[in-house]
Design an enzyme around this catalytic site. Structure first.
Site, PDB file in Angstrom:
ATOM      1  N   GLU A 190      -2.533  -8.803   3.491  1.00  0.00           N
ATOM      2  CA  GLU A 190      -2.909  -9.328   4.824  1.00  0.00           C
ATOM      3  C   GLU A 190      -4.411  -9.253   5.057  1.00  0.00           C
ATOM      4  O   GLU A 190      -4.914  -9.758   6.053  1.00  0.00           O
ATOM      5  CB  GLU A 190      -2.127  -8.588   5.915  1.00  0.00           C
ATOM      6  CG  GLU A 190      -2.557  -7.159   6.216  1.00  0.00           C
ATOM      7  CD  GLU A 190      -1.998  -6.108   5.236  1.00  0.00           C
ATOM      8  OE1 GLU A 190      -1.584  -6.479   4.121  1.00  0.00           O
ATOM      9  OE2 GLU A 190      -2.011  -4.921   5.606  1.00  0.00           O
ATOM     10  N   HIS A 193      -3.882  -4.727   0.115  1.00  0.00           N
ATOM     11  CA  HIS A 193      -3.402  -5.278   1.383  1.00  0.00           C
ATOM     12  C   HIS A 193      -3.453  -6.799   1.345  1.00  0.00           C
ATOM     13  O   HIS A 193      -4.510  -7.382   1.566  1.00  0.00           O
ATOM     14  CB  HIS A 193      -4.262  -4.763   2.541  1.00  0.00           C
ATOM     15  CG  HIS A 193      -4.006  -3.328   2.854  1.00  0.00           C
ATOM     16  ND1 HIS A 193      -3.004  -2.931   3.696  1.00  0.00           N
ATOM     17  CD2 HIS A 193      -4.583  -2.197   2.398  1.00  0.00           C
ATOM     18  CE1 HIS A 193      -2.983  -1.609   3.766  1.00  0.00           C
ATOM     19  NE2 HIS A 193      -3.930  -1.140   2.977  1.00  0.00           N
ATOM     20  N   CYS A 207       0.847  -1.205   0.000  1.00  0.00           N
ATOM     21  CA  CYS A 207       0.000   0.000   0.000  1.00  0.00           C
ATOM     22  C   CYS A 207       0.878   1.249   0.000  1.00  0.00           C
ATOM     23  O   CYS A 207       1.626   1.468  -0.947  1.00  0.00           O
ATOM     24  CB  CYS A 207      -0.989  -0.039   1.163  1.00  0.00           C
ATOM     25  SG  CYS A 207      -2.324   1.156   0.952  1.00  0.00           S
TER      26      CYS A 207
END
Lengths: 196, 249
Positions: free
Chosen positions: A180, A178, A74
């Site tokens: 994650e 992202h 990001c």
């Protein structure tokens, strides 16, 4: 082992949880050690982040040159680039030549771009190994990167315009989304980085 | 893009972490965990829940309930929540919305509005988990909340909640047209076509589904397939992926 760069403005918890989930050991660091693979996470403003990162710029460039894998996520991806126009003009880490600019306004599309969107994978790369074309990833951002050398682009995403959502140059990778927070696909990308 | 979201009633739906994990694996795009018991503690119980969820769930999730200070919001975000939903506290101290939006970013500040039809037309906002009428107009409040920096509206029709007769399309459309941030429709989903209607006619940006999933009437996959067939592009999960990786690795 993966080192997560902590430059003071980030919540690292989600990334740490994701690495735990795929059984990858991690440590947080404020100063990269030139040997351990590094993830530069990031949420926030480019300028403020670079204030903190400027002292590390030479050292990170050295690392990239010597082939230690680095991944930006990001804002962390945007920081890899030469320059950003966010709130003025700021110099970046310059690990990948190119610029960061606002997503052009297109009627009917809200900015920031928040939500799931597709990755169109343009070419093979270890980072997208086992990631099917048109997989969805989770984005939260207002700016996008544009590498000078278009062959750096591994995947693009469309949001009014087409932008680079995964980039790679040497042993440096960047993801605009992202991983994650992108479910199994995201974990796969992190696993690929851990294995590279 | 349409998101399928889940409303987890902490009390009645079993272990919220397990449920969240299950829905995430089944293809939910986001999860919402609301503690409607409205605790007054400095560290709302939902913060601890966020911590547990963040270890098991790798898609975005929102927590709400008892978020009565910027400190509570900060704790929830640090615990791993992507967004925090404010309801009662936002109405009693609207300055909290702008304060949190400036400090943490609009993208993580969700305003939950529980609304009920007025006999004379329009909708009233309720607080305290739907127990207290405020006399405030829902459309007006949605507008004010977004002007103050809210990044998303989680809109629950109290008339529709639990009825399985479809979302309140008039309410959803009225709010969607009043604000320029995403509106999540909630309350009343009974059939897959209700979800499509909320997006098509209610102009919702996302739909939240709770009861019909908890009770096993539909799976997320079934709802998504139905929406895709009706013309809404959906993110479909490929459950085989991690298995495949394990075999190759």
């Amino acid at each position: 082992m993966i080192a997560i760069l902590d430059y003071g403005i980030n919540n690292l918890r989600s990334l740490q949880n994701a690495l735990d989930r795929i059984d990858v050991k991690w440590e947080t660091t404020t100063e990269p050690d030139h040997e351990t693979k590094l993830i530069i996470p990031g949420v926030g403003a480019f300028g403020a982040a670079m204030e903190r990162l400027r002292p590390l710029k030479d050292s990170l460039q050295q690392m990239a040159k010597s082939g230690v894998p680095i991944m930006g996520i990001c804002l962390g991806q945007q920081l890899l680039f030469s320059r950003s126009e966010e709130f003025g003009s700021h110099e970046g880490l310059d690990l990948i030549a190119g610029t960061v600019s606002y997503i052009p306004k297109v009627a009917g599309l809200k900015i920031p771009h928040i939500g799931w969107n597709k990755l169109e994978i343009l070419r093979e790369d270890i980072i997208v190994s086992l990631v099917p074309n048109d997989s969805y990833a989770y984005f939260v951002h207002s700016l996008v990167v544009k590498p000078e050398d278009s062959s750096c682009v591994v995947a693009t995403t469309e949001y009014g315009v087409e932008f680079a959502s995964i980039v790679q140059a040497g042993h440096v990778w960047g993801c605009q989304f992202h991983p994650e927070k992108s479910g199994d696909i995201g974990l796969e990308i992190l696993r690929n980085f851990a294995n590279c | 893009m349409v998101k399928g979201t889940q409303f987890l009633n902490l009390k009645d739906s079993g272990d919220p972490v397990e449920l969240g994990k299950k829905y995430s694996e089944e293809g939910a795009d986001e999860l919402v965990f609301l503690d409607i018991s409205a605790s007054q503690e400095v560290r709302p119980p939902v913060v601890e829940l966020a911590e547990k969820v963040a270890k098991e769930v790798f898609i975005p999730f929102t927590v709400g309930g008892g978020m009565n200070s910027a400190e509570a919001v900060r704790m929830a975000l640090l615990a791993g929540a992507d967004k925090v939903s404010l309801n009662t506290a936002a109405l009693s101290q609207p300055g909290l919305i702008s304060f949190c939006a400036e400090r943490f970013g609009s993208q993580c500040i969700v305003i939950a509005i529980d609304a009920r039809k007025r006999a004379e037309g329009g909708w009233d906002v309720f607080t305290h988990g739907g127990r207290r009428a405020t006399g405030i107009d829902a459309v007006q409040w949605a507008r004010e909340a977004t002007e103050r920096g809210a990044g998303e509206i989680l809109l629950t029709s109290m008339d529709g909640d639990g009825t399985r007769t479809g979302y309140d399309l008039d309410l959803t459309r009225a709010i969607s047209q009043a604000v320029d941030v995403p509106v999540i429709a909630s309350g009343g989903a009974g059939r897959p076509s209700d979800l499509c209607d909320a997006v098509r006619y209610g102009l919702a940006d996302a739909v939240l589904v709770a009861g019909i999933l908890h009770e096993g009437h539909y799976t997320i996959q079934e709802l998504k397939v139905a929406m895709e067939q009706d013309g809404f592009p959906m993110r479909m999960v490929s459950p085989g992926l991690s298995t495949l990786v394990r075999e190759l690795g």
